[in-house]
Each structure stands twice: as structure tokens, then as C-alpha cells.
Scaffold this motif. Structure first.
Motif, mmCIF file in Angstrom:
data_model
loop_
_atom_site.group_PDB
_atom_site.id
_atom_site.type_symbol
_atom_site.label_atom_id
_atom_site.label_comp_id
_atom_site.label_asym_id
_atom_site.label_seq_id
_atom_site.Cartn_x
_atom_site.Cartn_y
_atom_site.Cartn_z
ATOM 1 N N GLN A 1 -2.707 66.851 28.368
ATOM 2 C CA GLN A 1 -2.831 66.064 29.605
ATOM 3 C C GLN A 1 -3.267 66.983 30.730
ATOM 4 O O GLN A 1 -2.991 68.175 30.725
ATOM 5 C CB GLN A 1 -1.473 65.442 29.973
ATOM 6 C CG GLN A 1 -1.051 64.310 29.060
ATOM 7 C CD GLN A 1 0.375 63.868 29.340
ATOM 8 O OE1 GLN A 1 1.318 64.568 28.997
ATOM 9 N NE2 GLN A 1 0.547 62.708 29.960
ATOM 10 N N HIS B 1 -1.057 53.062 23.024
ATOM 11 C CA HIS B 1 -1.663 52.296 24.116
ATOM 12 C C HIS B 1 -3.003 52.875 24.571
ATOM 13 O O HIS B 1 -3.684 52.265 25.383
ATOM 14 C CB HIS B 1 -0.694 52.195 25.300
ATOM 15 C CG HIS B 1 -0.228 53.529 25.815
ATOM 16 N ND1 HIS B 1 0.575 54.365 25.083
ATOM 17 C CD2 HIS B 1 -0.441 54.161 26.991
ATOM 18 C CE1 HIS B 1 0.838 55.453 25.780
ATOM 19 N NE2 HIS B 1 0.230 55.368 26.934
ATOM 20 N N ARG B 2 -3.374 54.065 24.067
ATOM 21 C CA ARG B 2 -4.694 54.581 24.440
ATOM 22 C C ARG B 2 -5.691 54.531 23.280
ATOM 23 O O ARG B 2 -6.808 55.017 23.403
ATOM 24 C CB ARG B 2 -4.581 56.004 24.976
ATOM 25 C CG ARG B 2 -3.633 56.111 26.165
ATOM 26 C CD ARG B 2 -3.962 57.207 27.137
ATOM 27 N NE ARG B 2 -2.819 57.499 27.981
ATOM 28 C CZ ARG B 2 -2.455 56.775 29.035
ATOM 29 N NH1 ARG B 2 -3.143 55.708 29.379
ATOM 30 N NH2 ARG B 2 -1.388 57.096 29.747
ATOM 31 N N ARG C 1 -6.757 48.992 23.282
ATOM 32 C CA ARG C 1 -7.654 48.762 24.428
ATOM 33 C C ARG C 1 -8.418 47.454 24.285
ATOM 34 O O ARG C 1 -8.635 46.736 25.259
ATOM 35 C CB ARG C 1 -8.658 49.909 24.563
ATOM 36 C CG ARG C 1 -8.082 51.141 25.243
ATOM 37 C CD ARG C 1 -9.136 52.259 25.227
ATOM 38 N NE ARG C 1 -8.534 53.537 25.510
ATOM 39 C CZ ARG C 1 -8.626 54.164 26.698
ATOM 40 N NH1 ARG C 1 -9.274 53.611 27.694
ATOM 41 N NH2 ARG C 1 -8.061 55.338 26.881
ATOM 42 N N TYR D 1 -5.965 44.711 25.044
ATOM 43 C CA TYR D 1 -5.634 44.779 26.474
ATOM 44 C C TYR D 1 -6.761 44.148 27.298
ATOM 45 O O TYR D 1 -6.530 43.286 28.153
ATOM 46 C CB TYR D 1 -5.441 46.253 26.813
ATOM 47 C CG TYR D 1 -4.948 46.622 28.196
ATOM 48 C CD1 TYR D 1 -3.940 45.907 28.839
ATOM 49 C CD2 TYR D 1 -5.462 47.758 28.840
ATOM 50 C CE1 TYR D 1 -3.478 46.307 30.092
ATOM 51 C CE2 TYR D 1 -4.999 48.168 30.076
ATOM 52 C CZ TYR D 1 -4.016 47.438 30.698
ATOM 53 O OH TYR D 1 -3.568 47.841 31.933
ATOM 54 N N GLY E 1 -6.589 51.642 36.876
ATOM 55 C CA GLY E 1 -6.307 51.879 35.460
ATOM 56 C C GLY E 1 -6.893 50.781 34.584
ATOM 57 O O GLY E 1 -7.529 51.049 33.560
ATOM 58 N N GLN E 2 -6.680 49.534 35.002
ATOM 59 C CA GLN E 2 -7.165 48.413 34.190
ATOM 60 C C GLN E 2 -8.680 48.420 34.057
ATOM 61 O O GLN E 2 -9.224 48.048 33.026
ATOM 62 C CB GLN E 2 -6.695 47.085 34.799
ATOM 63 C CG GLN E 2 -5.223 46.836 34.600
ATOM 64 C CD GLN E 2 -4.751 45.449 35.025
ATOM 65 O OE1 GLN E 2 -3.580 45.156 34.970
ATOM 66 N NE2 GLN E 2 -5.665 44.595 35.454
ATOM 67 N N LEU F 1 -10.568 50.795 33.610
ATOM 68 C CA LEU F 1 -10.929 51.684 32.504
ATOM 69 C C LEU F 1 -10.170 51.319 31.224
ATOM 70 O O LEU F 1 -10.189 52.068 30.239
ATOM 71 C CB LEU F 1 -10.625 53.131 32.892
ATOM 72 C CG LEU F 1 -11.291 53.631 34.182
ATOM 73 C CD1 LEU F 1 -10.743 55.002 34.573
ATOM 74 C CD2 LEU F 1 -12.803 53.692 33.990
ATOM 75 N N ASP G 1 -7.134 51.595 30.825
ATOM 76 C CA ASP G 1 -6.275 52.763 30.692
ATOM 77 C C ASP G 1 -5.065 52.507 31.603
ATOM 78 O O ASP G 1 -5.066 52.874 32.770
ATOM 79 C CB ASP G 1 -7.069 54.000 31.147
ATOM 80 C CG ASP G 1 -6.360 55.289 30.818
ATOM 81 O OD1 ASP G 1 -5.456 55.275 29.969
ATOM 82 O OD2 ASP G 1 -6.711 56.313 31.429
ATOM 83 N N THR H 1 2.811 53.560 30.382
ATOM 84 C CA THR H 1 2.867 52.993 29.034
ATOM 85 C C THR H 1 3.291 51.523 29.107
ATOM 86 O O THR H 1 4.418 51.221 29.480
ATOM 87 C CB THR H 1 3.865 53.774 28.157
ATOM 88 O OG1 THR H 1 3.575 55.164 28.265
ATOM 89 C CG2 THR H 1 3.766 53.337 26.705
#
Lengths: 384, 384
Positions: A326, B30-31, B36, B39, B230-231, B233, B235, B239
Motif C-alpha cells: 500500500q 473487494h479489489r 468490481r 459493485y 472511490g466509486q 474508480l 474502488d 472495505t
């Protein structure tokens, strides 16, 4: 054949089938007697895992919500907050405290260093104390586990409230909320507690509760006193994620059935097995080669290997999900998490896949050497 | 025989088996690309359900968290907030706005009344405007559905941002975020969207986002701009509850496959069937006897009947969970929710159990009359 998938990240982590199964049960009402029974038992089990007599406040939230609850309940603008950081999550304490208007004193180490309690004593003396000290038990971004017992003692000696990020450590390595004088232990469902993400919690001492009642920032769903009062009556102030609470209750039951001491020993042996396997492969550890670092093993990128490509190969060719670095460690390290529902065969799988992927990338690694080292280390593990 | 359980509360509501099934699947990261994809699709489906072009921000939280996000992002101390209330949830807008230091103008109706847009116009004129107006679409505590389209127009005419509590209405009755000029539509997973509690969200207009960027209270996990960025991307900044997001995506797919208009028509007919059954039994409605009130039917306690005892009989003898009144309506009314995964046989079951429980309590009710009225009303329901 259907693809098999392996999740070896330090959160979210794999969830046992007993826990997944209860998620598929029909929804029950959060004010009915069956949910209240589960809720009460889950809250007691959280206290047992935190080793705290005081209540553990449970929020429907990402883990970060429980962090924010600590900062919001304990920070009125201008309150002095001391943050010890040595990685991504420690620095997040600092940015959160600043966002809430704290007078921030930041004891900041390079990422990957291990905080020294003497530095904290000096900083507290120089600053003339602090209302609260924010610590990180397991710095998930680097794999370093700090000596929170000694750091907490230094903070208490200066009269500060002690807040500990135990998100990736709770249930994996020893943490004694009461015995170590920790006022607030912050953690979440999705790490060593073997439950999906969505629940976060913190134990709160009577001193921390009193400080929260006396001030802090504006907050509503993360308010400690409202949550405490609701929990006392087993009447959550807001509709909780009933499915996740039931799942957490089952998972905590599994953990307590194993026994915390047995779980801690298992994690020490998993960490050793992982490190010995990594070293046998000729790779260099970034996280410390010590028993305490039993949460996540961080590995330096070998020369000439592109970490992003390596991780994609592992994920897309072998179904094995590891995670990179990170922030400033992006591209420089990658990490294998081994907390929660893990046994030595998971370590062997992670290492075997890593060996195959590195071989594809051109590395010369003796076939099977890492797995062999891991299995031998695990099975020779004496009682710690 | 194993006990069968029936959940007829206006939240949490029953969850279809397809949605429960995905909750039992192994956890994914979640990544990773599969999460994705889910999401992104879920966020698009939320926009479709809100009928909003602007983003819908998704939080891992109780529904109240999305309410708090609106107040926290839009309220700096002293900002004028106008709240229209006519029940428990409207009054909660007021207490939340006060807690965040708003200069509160409160247009307060007795519980069970229906707000009048002219009153709102007058109040806004008297106050010289407001930064934001907080409305309640379906007041779950009383069963009243307000004319949010007209109320929103009154608020916009005065230059205020329009914030609407659509927790129990979204997906059950018509709500047009963009067409009605609503800046912020707040809702949650556990009502008409047929998903367990634990996710909350709000659509945000560019005007609301700009106001949030310009000020508001201190907030971190509920910060709109951080979530929006974030949304964009795919991302998530924290969490998310990955299991619940996957469940919500499946549930929204079911709702959109049915079609929003078809779902709205079904809810109108369910509401009619419930009200006709209740009246046929000789009971008196508390909620309005009108098609718009298609979320929850509130019924006055019959003379001589103890509501708490009636509800316990229903729950513990018949496995049927209804719910009583909140706040000042406690003991005076009880409520049957009929939003989400409901068909006419659920209404028949609720009414049949109610008939049996009232007969046990000594009431003289012609056997089967309520169920008959409900079934007849539902099947004669012309296109609305």
C-alpha cells in the motif's frame, strides 16, 4: 474443472462454511427474542475475545467506522491526540485525528520500523501529555506487530487514554485489553474473526466512556453512549446487519471453542511456516522474522519481477489472491495474510502457487523447496 | 412440525432465496475484478431504482448512517435546516439536524397527519429560506405517504436543497429523484429492496455534492466526496460488506426484472387487499385508506385488546411477526408491513393469523371474512 479460488489477503479473509451457512438463513427481526439472544451472546463473546470486562460496542460499519467512533467520541477541536505510526494504518489515525480538529502530536516512523516505547515516553513528556494516544497493534501494511503492552504502559503513565487498532490482530495474536490497560480496542469482523466485512466494534473502558460523554465531535450512529445504552437492553439503537451479527456469533463460537491460546499458537506456527518457506525460496522478507509477526508476511519484490504482474498471474492463472504493498510500498513488496480460518495447507498452497508464478517469470527455484520448508517448520513447532 | 416463521414488519423484510443463496458463497476480495463488476452493476441498478442520473453513494451502515451522511455533509453549525415531520422518522431528521448544530425550522404535524405543501411554502417564506429541506416520503411509524413531488417543488422554489427519506418507499411506490428535483434520496437495503440490513445509500445531485464540498460537519466514513471518488474508480474507500453488496445486486436485479412499474402496481394492490381485509374484520385503520399508502398498514388497537399481548400471541403461537406503534403510538396501533418480497398470500396469512389471535382474545369475527375480502380485492385490482 470449476475454478478453485484461494483468498490469502489479510482481510477480508476466508469464512468457514458454518458461518456462511447461517448467512443464508431467513431474516429474523432485530427486536425478536431469538435475535436478542444471539446479540447478547455475540456481545459477550466479543468481550471474551477482547479480554475486556467493559462493554464492546458493535457497529454496522466497515472497520474504519469503529476507528472513526474512537476519534469522534474522544476529540473535541483542540484536544491533544498523540499518534504513533509506522505504516499506512498508523498514518490513517493521524489524518483522522487531524480531520476532527485534534492538536496532533505525531510520532512517525518509516514504514516497516517497529515503534519504541521510549520514543513515546519522550514525546508525551515533551508535549506535556495528551488526551488520547492512538496505537497500531498489527500494522497490516508492513507486517510489523508492535509491543502494544509496553506502548500502552507508556501512554497510561502519562495519563492518556489508550486507543489500539487491533483490526488484524484480534483473535490472531495475544491482546489483553484489561490487563494491558487499553481503554479502547478497535477491531472488525473480516480479519481473524472469520466473518464477512460489515461489522466493526470497540471495547470501551469506563474512562473512555466518561470522556466521550463529556465531549468530542458531533456524531450520531457512531455515538458510544447511545450504542452502550441500547446494547445494555439488547435493543440496538439502529437496525443492525442481523445476518452478519448471527454470522459473527457463530464465528466467535468457533474461535472460543478452539481456545484463544490455541489460536495464538496456531498463528505463530503459520507465520513461522510462511517465513521459512519464503526464505527457502530465496526471497527476502520485508516484515520482521520474528514470532510476533504472525498476521501477515510481507516479502520484498525480487529483482526484475514486476509485482503487479506477479499478482495477476497468481490470481488469474492459479486462483490465488495475494496482495501488493500500500502507499509508498506499492510495487516494492507483496503480502501473504494468514489470519483466521487458516491451516498449514493454506500456507503450502500460497507458497506452491508463488513458486510456480515466479518460475514462469524466469526465477530459478528448486521445485517444492518452499512447501517442504513450510510443512517441516509447522510440524516441528513446539509449544510457544 | 418445524415452526414456520412469517416476517411482516416494514423492515427488515423477507429476503428471496436467490438473495440468501449468494450470501453463503465464499468471500471474494473487494479489489478483485469479480467484485468490481458486481459493485459497478449494483451502483448502476441503484441509480435505475432511484431514477437518478447522478451517483448513488453506497455505505456499509444501518439505514440511519445514510441519513446522518446527509445531515453531516450538508450542515455546518448555524446552517438553516427545515424539517417537515409527522411521525417518528420525521422527528428524527429534526433531532439529527439539531445535534449537528443546524438552525432548525421545524414544520411539525401530529403523528398520522399528512404534510401540506402550502404549509412548507409558508414556513420557508417566513424563515427567509433554508439551506436544505428534509422530507419523509413514507412515514413508516404511521403508514402515511406524503406527496413528496409537491413538497419538493415547494422546497426548490425557495432555493433549498431537497433531502428525502425514502427508506421504506424506494422500490415500493413511485419516487422520481431527477424528475421531482430531489437532491438527496436516502434509503437502505432492508426494506422494499429485499436485502438484509447493513447497506444504506443516498443519491446525490451535483448541487448537493458541491454544498458538501463547501462545508458541513466533520465526517470520515460518511464523507460524500471520498465515497464518490472511490466509486468512480470502483474502488470503495473502505472495505465494504462484500456479501451484502452481492446480495443487493441480485435483489435489485430481481426488482428491475419485474419492472418498477409492475412492482408499484403490485404494492398498490397489496395495500388495498390489506386494508379491505382489515376493515372487513371490523377493525379501524390508522393509516389513510388510500392507494398511495402502500407501504405499511397501521391499525388502531380494538377496544379492550392489549396490543403487546396480541403481538406476542401472533409471534409465539402462530410464528407471525407484526409490529406495534413507535413512540407516542405505542399501545395504540399495530402495523402490517407489505413491501418487497410480498404477494397476496402473505397478506392472507397475516390477516388469517390476526383473525385467530383476535378470536382468542374474545373478539367476534366472522371466520375467513378478512382473507376473503383481501383475495377478492387483490384479484379484482385493475391496472392502476
Amino acid at each position: 474443472v470449476p475454478e478453485k479460488r484461494y483468498l490469502f489477503t489479510p482481510g477480508p479473509t476466508p469464512v468457514p462454511p458454518e458461518v456462511l451457512a447461517i448467512l443464508a438463513e431467513p431474516i429474523i427481526h432485530h427486536r425478536g427474542p431469538d435475535f436478542r439472544r444471539t446479540y447478547g451472546r455475540c456481545l459477550e463473546r466479543l468481550k471474551a475475545v477482547c479480554r475486556a470486562e467493559q462493554p464492546v460496542l458493535l457497529f454496522t460499519s466497515s472497520g474504519t467506522g469503529a476507528f472513526e467512533s474512537a476519534v469522534a467520541n474522544l476529540t473535541a477541536p483542540g484536544d491533544r491526540a498523540l499518534v504513533v505510526s509506522a505504516g499506512y494504518f498508523g498514518e490513517r489515525w493521524a489524518s483522522m485525528a487531524s480531520a476532527f480538529g485534534a492538536d496532533l502530536v505525531h510520532v512517525r516512523y518509516a514504514w516497516g520500523e517497529t515503534p519504541d516505547p521510549d520514543d513515546l515516553r519522550t514525546a508525551l513528556a515533551d508535549a506535556g501529555g495528551a488526551k488520547a494516544v492512538y496505537l497500531t497493534h498489527s500494522e497490516t501494511s508492513t507486517g510489523v506487530v508492535a509491543d502494544v503492552q509496553a506502548l500502552a504502559a507508556a501512554a497510561r503513565d502519562a495519563g492518556a487514554l489508550v486507543v489500539v487498532d487491533a483490526v488484524s490482530s484480534l483473535g490472531a495474536i495475544p491482546l489483553e485489553t484489561d490487563a494491558w490497560g487499553i481503554d479502547v480496542t478497535v477491531s472488525g469482523s473480516q480479519k481473524a474473526l472469520m466473518t464477512p466485512p460489515g461489522l466493526a466494534f470497540c471495547s470501551v473502558s469506563s474512562g473512555a466512556l466518561a470522556a466521550a460523554r463529556a465531549g468530542g465531535a458531533t456524531r450520531y450512529v457512531l455515538d458510544w453512549e447511545r450504542t452502550r445504552a441500547g446494547q445494555e437492553l439488547l435493543d440496538a439503537p439502529f437496525t443492525p446487519a442481523v445476518s452478519l451479527v448471527r454470522a459473527l456469533d457463530v464465528a466467535l463460537g468457533l474461535l472460543l471453542d478452539e481456545g484463544l491460546e490455541a489460536a495464538f499458537e496456531r498463528h505463530v506456527r503459520l507465520g513461522r511456516a510462511c517465513r521459512e518457506g519464503v526464505k527457502a525460496m530465496g526471497l527476502e522478507l520485508f516484515s520482521p522474522d520474528e514470532d510476533r509477526s504472525a498476521v501477515v508476511t510481507a516479502i520484498r519484490a525480487p529483482d526484475g519481477v514486476d509485482v503487479a504482474e506477479l499478482l495477476l498471474t497468481l490470481r488469474d492463472r492459479f486462483g490465488v489472491q495475494l496482495i501488493g504493498g500500500q502507499g509508498e510500498l506499492k510495487g516494492k513488496i507483496f503480502r501473504i495474510g494468514h489470519i483466521g480460518w487458516f491451516d498449514v495447507f493454506d500456507i503450502a498452497t500460497a507458497l506452491a502457487a508463488l513458486e510456480l508464478a515466479l518460475a514462469e517469470a524466469g526465477a530459478e527455484i528448486e521445485r517444492g523447496i518452499a512447501v517442504t520448508a513450510a510443512l517441516e517448520t509447522y510440524s516441528s513447532g513446539a509449544r510457544v
